[in-house]
Design a protein around this motif. Structure first.
Motif, PDB file in Angstrom:
ATOM      1  N   LEU A   7     -54.585  50.636   2.569  1.00  0.00           N
ATOM      2  CA  LEU A   7     -54.097  51.991   2.483  1.00  0.00           C
ATOM      3  C   LEU A   7     -54.161  52.224   3.398  1.00  0.00           C
ATOM      4  O   LEU A   7     -53.395  53.222   3.661  1.00  0.00           O
ATOM      5  CB  LEU A   7     -54.826  52.233   1.249  1.00  0.00           C
ATOM      6  N   ILE A   8     -54.703  52.472   4.410  1.00  0.00           N
ATOM      7  CA  ILE A   8     -55.490  52.974   5.277  1.00  0.00           C
ATOM      8  C   ILE A   8     -54.336  53.064   6.982  1.00  0.00           C
ATOM      9  O   ILE A   8     -53.479  53.421   7.253  1.00  0.00           O
ATOM     10  CB  ILE A   8     -56.390  52.490   6.481  1.00  0.00           C
ATOM     11  N   ALA A   9     -53.826  51.326   6.495  1.00  0.00           N
ATOM     12  CA  ALA A   9     -52.137  51.465   6.754  1.00  0.00           C
ATOM     13  C   ALA A   9     -51.068  52.516   7.531  1.00  0.00           C
ATOM     14  O   ALA A   9     -50.902  53.184   7.654  1.00  0.00           O
ATOM     15  CB  ALA A   9     -51.979  50.189   7.410  1.00  0.00           C
ATOM     16  N   ARG A  10     -50.996  52.310   6.120  1.00  0.00           N
ATOM     17  CA  ARG A  10     -49.924  53.385   5.239  1.00  0.00           C
ATOM     18  C   ARG A  10     -50.252  54.662   5.582  1.00  0.00           C
ATOM     19  O   ARG A  10     -49.750  55.366   5.458  1.00  0.00           O
ATOM     20  CB  ARG A  10     -50.004  53.184   3.797  1.00  0.00           C
ATOM     21  N   LEU A  11     -51.070  54.943   4.854  1.00  0.00           N
ATOM     22  CA  LEU A  11     -51.453  56.078   5.640  1.00  0.00           C
ATOM     23  C   LEU A  11     -51.502  56.630   7.226  1.00  0.00           C
ATOM     24  O   LEU A  11     -51.048  57.821   6.652  1.00  0.00           O
ATOM     25  CB  LEU A  11     -53.360  56.529   5.741  1.00  0.00           C
ATOM     26  N   ARG A  12     -51.860  55.999   7.802  1.00  0.00           N
ATOM     27  CA  ARG A  12     -51.740  56.214   9.688  1.00  0.00           C
ATOM     28  C   ARG A  12     -49.950  55.997   9.516  1.00  0.00           C
ATOM     29  O   ARG A  12     -50.040  57.117  10.105  1.00  0.00           O
ATOM     30  CB  ARG A  12     -52.159  55.076   9.933  1.00  0.00           C
ATOM     31  N   GLU A  13     -49.197  55.257   8.975  1.00  0.00           N
ATOM     32  CA  GLU A  13     -47.898  55.624   9.342  1.00  0.00           C
ATOM     33  C   GLU A  13     -47.234  56.608   8.555  1.00  0.00           C
ATOM     34  O   GLU A  13     -46.161  57.296   9.165  1.00  0.00           O
ATOM     35  CB  GLU A  13     -47.544  54.056   8.562  1.00  0.00           C
ATOM     36  N   MET A  14     -48.129  57.097   7.535  1.00  0.00           N
ATOM     37  CA  MET A  14     -47.751  58.556   7.282  1.00  0.00           C
ATOM     38  C   MET A  14     -47.557  60.054   8.091  1.00  0.00           C
ATOM     39  O   MET A  14     -47.411  60.899   7.927  1.00  0.00           O
ATOM     40  CB  MET A  14     -47.778  58.393   5.522  1.00  0.00           C
ATOM     41  N   GLY A  15     -48.873  59.476   8.964  1.00  0.00           N
ATOM     42  CA  GLY A  15     -48.989  60.524   9.941  1.00  0.00           C
ATOM     43  C   GLY A  15     -50.452  60.882   9.786  1.00  0.00           C
ATOM     44  O   GLY A  15     -50.587  62.213   9.968  1.00  0.00           O
ATOM     45  N   PHE A  16     -51.198  60.340   8.683  1.00  0.00           N
ATOM     46  CA  PHE A  16     -52.317  61.459   8.542  1.00  0.00           C
ATOM     47  C   PHE A  16     -53.558  60.924   9.276  1.00  0.00           C
ATOM     48  O   PHE A  16     -53.824  58.976   9.917  1.00  0.00           O
ATOM     49  CB  PHE A  16     -52.854  60.607   6.918  1.00  0.00           C
ATOM     50  N   ASP A  17     -54.472  61.360  10.045  1.00  0.00           N
ATOM     51  CA  ASP A  17     -56.092  60.928   9.969  1.00  0.00           C
ATOM     52  C   ASP A  17     -56.891  60.905   9.320  1.00  0.00           C
ATOM     53  O   ASP A  17     -56.898  61.204   8.032  1.00  0.00           O
ATOM     54  CB  ASP A  17     -56.637  62.096  10.775  1.00  0.00           C
ATOM     55  N   THR A  18     -57.422  59.296   9.033  1.00  0.00           N
ATOM     56  CA  THR A  18     -58.369  58.897   8.301  1.00  0.00           C
ATOM     57  C   THR A  18     -60.089  58.757   8.357  1.00  0.00           C
ATOM     58  O   THR A  18     -60.422  58.855   9.575  1.00  0.00           O
ATOM     59  CB  THR A  18     -58.021  57.424   7.717  1.00  0.00           C
ATOM     60  N   HIS A  19     -60.404  59.288   7.267  1.00  0.00           N
ATOM     61  CA  HIS A  19     -61.852  59.014   7.235  1.00  0.00           C
ATOM     62  C   HIS A  19     -62.667  58.338   6.545  1.00  0.00           C
ATOM     63  O   HIS A  19     -62.497  58.534   5.378  1.00  0.00           O
ATOM     64  CB  HIS A  19     -62.604  60.730   7.080  1.00  0.00           C
ATOM     65  N   LEU A  20     -63.815  57.340   6.835  1.00  0.00           N
ATOM     66  CA  LEU A  20     -63.481  55.904   5.392  1.00  0.00           C
ATOM     67  C   LEU A  20     -64.893  56.129   5.136  1.00  0.00           C
ATOM     68  O   LEU A  20     -65.610  56.736   6.192  1.00  0.00           O
ATOM     69  CB  LEU A  20     -63.446  54.656   5.814  1.00  0.00           C
ATOM     70  N   SER A  21     -65.620  56.712   4.541  1.00  0.00           N
ATOM     71  CA  SER A  21     -66.293  56.463   3.651  1.00  0.00           C
ATOM     72  C   SER A  21     -67.213  55.828   2.850  1.00  0.00           C
ATOM     73  O   SER A  21     -66.103  55.648   1.824  1.00  0.00           O
ATOM     74  CB  SER A  21     -66.699  57.723   2.838  1.00  0.00           C
ATOM     75  N   VAL A  22     -67.538  53.831   3.342  1.00  0.00           N
ATOM     76  CA  VAL A  22     -67.952  53.073   1.817  1.00  0.00           C
ATOM     77  C   VAL A  22     -69.228  53.320   1.188  1.00  0.00           C
ATOM     78  O   VAL A  22     -70.294  53.303   2.213  1.00  0.00           O
ATOM     79  CB  VAL A  22     -67.593  51.656   2.460  1.00  0.00           C
ATOM     80  N   GLY A  23     -68.787  53.802  -0.294  1.00  0.00           N
ATOM     81  CA  GLY A  23     -69.756  53.762  -1.077  1.00  0.00           C
ATOM     82  C   GLY A  23     -71.011  52.318  -1.982  1.00  0.00           C
ATOM     83  O   GLY A  23     -69.392  51.138  -1.638  1.00  0.00           O
ATOM     84  N   VAL A  24     -71.536  52.647  -2.171  1.00  0.00           N
ATOM     85  CA  VAL A  24     -72.281  51.304  -2.874  1.00  0.00           C
ATOM     86  C   VAL A  24     -71.052  51.113  -4.345  1.00  0.00           C
ATOM     87  O   VAL A  24     -70.921  50.012  -4.179  1.00  0.00           O
ATOM     88  CB  VAL A  24     -73.783  51.506  -3.602  1.00  0.00           C
ATOM     89  N   GLU A  25     -70.952  52.364  -4.612  1.00  0.00           N
ATOM     90  CA  GLU A  25     -70.418  52.300  -5.967  1.00  0.00           C
ATOM     91  C   GLU A  25     -68.741  51.987  -6.246  1.00  0.00           C
ATOM     92  O   GLU A  25     -67.716  51.640  -6.628  1.00  0.00           O
ATOM     93  CB  GLU A  25     -70.754  53.608  -6.470  1.00  0.00           C
ATOM     94  N   ARG A  26     -68.531  53.137  -4.953  1.00  0.00           N
ATOM     95  CA  ARG A  26     -66.727  53.049  -4.370  1.00  0.00           C
ATOM     96  C   ARG A  26     -66.313  53.316  -2.991  1.00  0.00           C
ATOM     97  O   ARG A  26     -67.623  53.852  -2.424  1.00  0.00           O
ATOM     98  CB  ARG A  26     -66.335  54.414  -5.127  1.00  0.00           C
ATOM     99  N   THR A  27     -65.285  53.328  -2.055  1.00  0.00           N
ATOM    100  CA  THR A  27     -64.606  53.336  -1.078  1.00  0.00           C
ATOM    101  C   THR A  27     -63.930  54.510  -1.149  1.00  0.00           C
ATOM    102  O   THR A  27     -63.039  54.434  -2.147  1.00  0.00           O
ATOM    103  CB  THR A  27     -64.290  52.180  -0.504  1.00  0.00           C
ATOM    104  N   ILE A  28     -63.526  55.491  -0.558  1.00  0.00           N
ATOM    105  CA  ILE A  28     -63.484  56.972  -0.967  1.00  0.00           C
ATOM    106  C   ILE A  28     -62.768  57.369   0.815  1.00  0.00           C
ATOM    107  O   ILE A  28     -63.737  57.016   1.621  1.00  0.00           O
ATOM    108  CB  ILE A  28     -64.705  58.179  -0.547  1.00  0.00           C
TER     109      ILE A  28
END
Lengths: 352, 352, 352, 352
Positions: D19-40
């Motif tokens: 997903l992150i690779a695809r977002l970058r390919e689309m030209g997005f800057d990404t902020h990853l936030s890994v939670g106990v329950e979910r990754t956002i």
């Protein structure tokens, strides 16, 4: 829980700082993301629903997006396996389809025993019938109450069919539990939290109907009330939601079946009688419900619909109910209920 | 038409007399029924819809209840036999189930030809794909227009699958009709009466999608526009209605299938892709649609949903579409499509 | 009651005869009207709601149209004068506008007393606050219960403002009645008939909120339960209905105000806080409610919305509440509350 | 645009990486936030609506939350000042309230001229009347078309009132623009994008009615189509949305008025005639609309509602319209239309 706080376009730096300070005070870790158009704050912290509203009240906040579904015990996330609920000798949520049938209301001994025999010989697995009737009008028949419960128990004796019947008053939960095999919470009581807590204290299986305008999430939260109270035997029942369409009494939302299978481990059945309000549409929608993956059906049947004390227009005659059974059995085979886990599994877990 | 005029509780004798005089002036025969609580006037006369509103504006009138469904040509009352619509070699509304599939939008020649081959080998009977795209945002991809039509025609040449595609502009009806085998009227245009009249003038079959908040009656009235314009080849398509539920993009109203079968002789198919908006729910709802008696399905398929120019989240991969076909075929057998007339007939015409 | 029975187009003579026989057996006078397209039977007879469903189940019947609104005691037809309800020194339904305000939930003595003083000085007439909170999530704050009631009573002592608070459990009706001046039935309990019957036995005024998806008719039928139980002091409260629109928490249906004035003699107030769910929209909608003819308002106010244990996002600060009061007072003057009967009278009774 | 991507609970590391690779390919800057329950994953990048659907189709994605409202030109974010639209001598969106009135349909010269004189003497500022009528039934009166436009222009000559009338066919935009001062887009055409683009090319002011089931966001996106086409003179008109309530023809959503004021700089007026469908409720809801902050009203008036060719039941007589004007003028004063910017400003921009 995880929250995304979206600030307004014109939110001041002070507002952003105040918000982050408040989040930390609440015990959240925060991730700031400053965009050209908006500032977004991701926050992970304690599960306190009221925080969502509190943050929504702060200066400069456009909206709060909570991430995790608020249900835990009813959810599939921490309980991947489907649950099966035992009602007497009947298992709901396992391979075989379960059909509950009977009149809307218990009108008398003779009437109920007759219908009970008819639905059994047609192939029903459980008997339904109301002893306490929630009616829109105070002038409508309100049910035989305890006498109705006695008659239901008698019908079980004679037919061996487990009985499901509605409880409407927290005071009556124990009484109904003495007679019934399964306690029904009606659509109008889906968010009667006092009643939900009361049935949560019993060990009787509960049939939880979806509210007239309840979302799938609110419905699962209502189940959460019962389970968190100590009673894990909850079966959900889709019975139609209220929309602008008047051709049907309600709009039967069959997509709720795969949605429940996706989010929850609880069994889900469908009531096409209330879902459509017209006997003509009951059998086609019963077939559709089974094809969608429902674990069972609840169908209103009356020997003389034109004399029923309630819901006559949506009740099937025993003859038509017989045909419904024949048709849904063919559908059940077709979707391989004997391999249901796999089939449904595919819909639910696979990623494309 | 037949009307019931209900007077207000306190309506004066003068108001009743004035109303009856007006009804007679309009050419109605009237039946007066004076109750303790209300005065009711039954009236039978000329079919003039505006009269209903006019009478509603008169003094002392509580409400007007029109009796006959306003549709004639689309209705089953004067056309008991079901209608079958021919699209190329495909018949919609006869025994065999018809599956239309393809991408939401035609994105290019390579993309479409690839998908066309994939859906054909999976067992689809018709190809769908949008060349003119009605999009909520002016900044979204609006379609390849005539170039898209050319590509669709090319795909037909290569696969032999008849093509259905949407027309959004009355000006383009002739153009689209030159390339397509069936003209689609989208949900947002169901009451674009200018467009309905335009397609009514062609001899191309029309696929009429239900509006986002259209009643079954309004939907049939839209069909009536097309038929009364001279084009009898109308197929209806249920694609979900707008409700408060946000888990699904729309709420797929499958009870519309038996309702249409009851009121109309026209074929009806179902689009579970727009109906749910989530690929996960497409196959279960496709099964349900066939079980409810739908004459066919319209399904969005894309070789790479994650790169689709629209509706990726509700598009099936060819692999999952293949599985959908296998599953719905089992359901089709189960409800005996080879004896559909009888089965459905039972639901629709029998009285209990 | 009066019924119109509409037969199907193809209904047999036998079906018509059977229906008329059944109607007579039920005690109805019948008027037969045979049209070219349909046969219609008008029937006047005993008020037995179940008959409607029974007739709907008979062969050849297309549909039953009941004529009289089913409510009697809540209706204006037999009670033309508007009713005023007395709560302590406050009169609801008379000339002056009544404003109820306070926090969603009683959170503690200090919090409530502070808010009570603030809303009083701003010009509120009654104090609202929840001691028993029906919450969607079992993990949300459920209220201070009896301790909350004690605090509300204390606030009344100190400010002289009568108190309205919600009761959710039939068992608690007596308890709440000991402390409160007015019993609130929340939206989720509007059709909790057990609870309605219980409050019907008390002599405390009742504030009946409209259900999330209740029609005006169902709402008045709920009032009918309370009045027919012996308690005539019912005030209705519009608080928004559930629709597809997500910008607001609910859709405030202000047309319910003139509709209630038309059909019923009961006072009706409006809750713009739940009706919109966003503090920004509360004041404009409060102005609109008064302009539409509402007899009062119920507004959520919190000294620190960003720390409220519930509904922070829709609570006004005391400062903004002060402004709301100033603005609605201007509107009240403008519609001449001092001549309300006339003004509203004109809307309601005049025929054009 | 800014997106929040919420991964499923069980999403694999591979899915997150893809997903992150695809977002970058689309030209997005990404902020990853890994939670106990979910990754956002927060992502900021190019404004390409189709990306939302594409990402939604990727493995392991639960849902995508887009952050910025998709409208730019219609939005207040980059255009803080309210816009005023000039129609002949009338200004909509400035201090004075604007009242448009007239019959639903132009039925003939005599009828229209009479009504035009009556509404002018009552105090209306603009004349409304339909020459092209979109009707649910093909058998209803469809309008006088060009002859109707000619009559409207004649009425303008005689009364000096600017004329607003509906255009339904893209082909007729130029024709209607020759006669009318303002082009109306009806509710059923709010998402007739072909028509929106066509009126976007003219320099005539446009009255854009809200669709029967359109969200506030979709409504503003429809305005965006017109503005992005080059025509900035758009006025919005709330006319009721479709809900389950049948007492009123539609449910007038007055909270849309402050919502539009919050999100957009465009003027907004209200049509209480279609909004309620019953003449009795028109005046109270007109008062409420003005109190909510509407810039104007559109009201149906007919000299003889009981003979109107359409919408008689919701049309006011000139006498009642006169009274409506008197009542709304009092409300307009009360909310200080002469200081509207301030008053509304307070509702819209202030933070508590």
């Amino acid at each position: 829980m995880t929250l995304i706080v979206v600030m307004e376009h014109q939110a001041s730096q002070g507002a952003v700082d105040a918000l982050i300070a408040r989040l930390r005070e609440m015990g959240f870790d925060t991730h700031l993301s400053v965009g050209v158009e908006r500032t977004i704050i991701g926050a992970i912290g304690p599960k306190r629903p009221e925080y969502i509203q509190q943050l929504g009240a702060m200066a400069g906040v456009d909206r709060i997006v909570p991430i995790l579904q608020p249900f835990k015990l009813a959810g599939r996330e921490f309980h991947a396996e489907g649950t099966a609920v035992q009602v007497g000798a009947v298992t709901i949520g396992a391979e075989p389809l379960v059909v509950m049938a009977g009149p809307c209301a218990v009108e008398g001994e003779e009437q109920l025993l007759k219908i009970a025999r008819e639905i059994k010989s047609a192939g029903a697995h459980m008997l339904r019938g109301g002893a306490f009737k929630p009616r829109t009008s105070p002038y409508s028949f309100q049910g035989l109450e305890e006498e109705g419960l006695r008659i239901l128990a008698l019908a079980r004796e004679q037919t061996g069919l487990p009985v499901v019947t509605e409880v409407v008053n927290p005071r009556d939960v124990e009484l109904v539990a003495q007679y019934a095999d399964m306690l029904q919470i009606g659509a109008r009581n889906m968010q009667n939290f006092t009643l939900l807590k009361e049935v949560g204290k019993t060990q009787k299986p509960v049939l939880l109907k979806r509210g007239l305008s309840a979302t799938v999430e609110e419905w699962l939260m209502a189940a959460e009330y019962i389970i968190s109270g100590g009673n894990e035997d909850v079966v959900l029942c889709e019975r139609g939601i209220r929309t602008y369409e008047t051709e049907t009494r309600n709009t039967l939302d069959l997509s709720a079946v795969p949605a429940i299978k996706h989010y929850s481990h609880l069994p889900v059945i469908v009531d096409p009688s209330h879902g459509t309000g017209r006997w003509r549409y009951v059998t086609p929608m019963a077939r559709a419900a089974v094809a969608a993956g429902a674990d069972g059906l609840m169908v209103e049947v009356h020997s003389e619909p034109e004399k029923a004390l309630s819901d006559g227009a949506q009740s099937l005659t025993p003859k038509n109910f017989q045909q419904l059974i024949e048709e849904v059995e063919k559908i059940a085979e077709a979707i391989g209920r004997d391999a249901r886990q796999n089939v449904i599994g595919v819909q639910v877990n696979e990623t494309q």
